[in-house]
Design a protein around this motif. Structure first.
Motif, mmCIF file in Angstrom:
data_model
loop_
_atom_site.group_PDB
_atom_site.id
_atom_site.type_symbol
_atom_site.label_atom_id
_atom_site.label_comp_id
_atom_site.label_asym_id
_atom_site.label_seq_id
_atom_site.Cartn_x
_atom_site.Cartn_y
_atom_site.Cartn_z
ATOM 1 N N ALA A 102 0.842 -1.202 0.000
ATOM 2 C CA ALA A 102 0.000 0.000 0.000
ATOM 3 C C ALA A 102 0.875 1.249 0.000
ATOM 4 O O ALA A 102 0.584 2.233 -0.697
ATOM 5 N N GLY A 103 1.946 1.216 0.778
ATOM 6 C CA GLY A 103 2.863 2.344 0.809
ATOM 7 C C GLY A 103 3.559 2.558 -0.526
ATOM 8 O O GLY A 103 3.782 3.700 -0.953
ATOM 9 N N ALA A 104 3.904 1.470 -1.205
ATOM 10 C CA ALA A 104 4.526 1.581 -2.525
ATOM 11 C C ALA A 104 3.562 2.207 -3.527
ATOM 12 O O ALA A 104 3.943 3.064 -4.328
ATOM 13 N N ALA A 105 2.295 1.781 -3.487
ATOM 14 C CA ALA A 105 1.284 2.350 -4.382
ATOM 15 C C ALA A 105 1.086 3.835 -4.106
ATOM 16 O O ALA A 105 0.969 4.646 -5.034
ATOM 17 N N LEU A 106 1.068 4.211 -2.830
ATOM 18 C CA LEU A 106 0.904 5.606 -2.456
ATOM 19 C C LEU A 106 2.104 6.437 -2.902
ATOM 20 O O LEU A 106 1.955 7.557 -3.426
ATOM 21 N N ARG A 107 3.305 5.908 -2.728
ATOM 22 C CA ARG A 107 4.510 6.619 -3.174
ATOM 23 C C ARG A 107 4.473 6.852 -4.670
ATOM 24 O O ARG A 107 4.741 7.962 -5.156
ATOM 25 N N GLU A 108 4.141 5.798 -5.422
ATOM 26 C CA GLU A 108 4.081 5.927 -6.880
ATOM 27 C C GLU A 108 3.032 6.947 -7.301
ATOM 28 O O GLU A 108 3.258 7.766 -8.194
ATOM 29 N N ALA A 109 1.858 6.903 -6.659
ATOM 30 C CA ALA A 109 0.785 7.842 -7.004
ATOM 31 C C ALA A 109 1.206 9.277 -6.707
ATOM 32 O O ALA A 109 0.913 10.197 -7.478
#
Length: 200
Positions: A102-109
């Motif tokens: 979830a943190g990776a997705a948030l960082r990418e977004a």
């Protein structure tokens, strides 16, 4: 005894992320039959260990992406991908500093939209597997999340996209990347859970 430094084991930078991915997907209730197949195949891939999170894992690697919603759920943010030449949700490769998917997705977004204050629902909305050319033939085992933008958010185009745009969920742009439209229904359902936050 030589003075050479020990070689870092492959994937050791992804130990925490690997543990999170296995726990998250093992306990996840898929949102569709195709997502169930994607989850099972991704869990199989993760038996290779933490290296399955890095792009050097040639047979395929886990990635994280996000469908960004406005606070009302009346618009979604997509990018016109520079290489694909299609409209797609934001997301990409996991990095060694990522501790959760979830943190990776948030960082990418955040990186790709330029929007501060995004929040992510930690429950995946989809898992999709698709072929890519990351320095050769490979596959992305993409775990997808819903991300909520703050009121009045203003996007900024990154180096990875040619354009960003907000679209009504029932009028997505063309050409659209495969498996992007299927994110809309589970992302809108995530709005009712009110569990969006910023992972530590």
């Amino acid at each position: 005894m030589s003075g050479a430094l020990p070689v870092e084991p492959a994937g050791s930078a992804y130990l925490d992320l690997h543990a999170d991915a296995v726990a998250l997907l093992t306990g996840w209730e898929p949102t569709s039959p195709s997502a169930a197949v994607g989850r099972d195949r991704t869990l199989d891939l993760l038996t290779a260990g933490p290296s399955a999170l890095g792009r050097a894992h040639r047979v395929g690697h886990v990635t994280a992406s996000a469908l960004v919603l406005d606070p009302t759920g009346s618009r979604v943010l997509l990018c016109l991908h520079g290489k694909l030449r299609r409209w797609v949700q934001l997301g990409g490769h996991c990095e060694p500093g990522d501790r959760t998917l979830a943190g990776a997705a948030l960082r990418e977004a955040t990186e790709e939209s330029g929007i501060d204050g995004l929040r992510v629902d930690p429950v995946p909305i989809d898992v999709d597997i698709h072929p890519v050319r990351c320095g050769g033939d490979s596959a992305h085992y993409d775990v997808r999340f819903a991300v909520l933008a703050p009121p009045g958010a203003v996007e900024r185009v990154s180096a990875e996209s040619e354009a960003l745009g907000w679209f009504p969920p029932d009028r997505l742009p063309r050409p659209l990347a495969n498996a992007t439209a299927q994110l809309v229904a589970p992302a809108l359902a995530a709005l009712t859970r009110a569990t969006f936050h910023r992972p530590r």
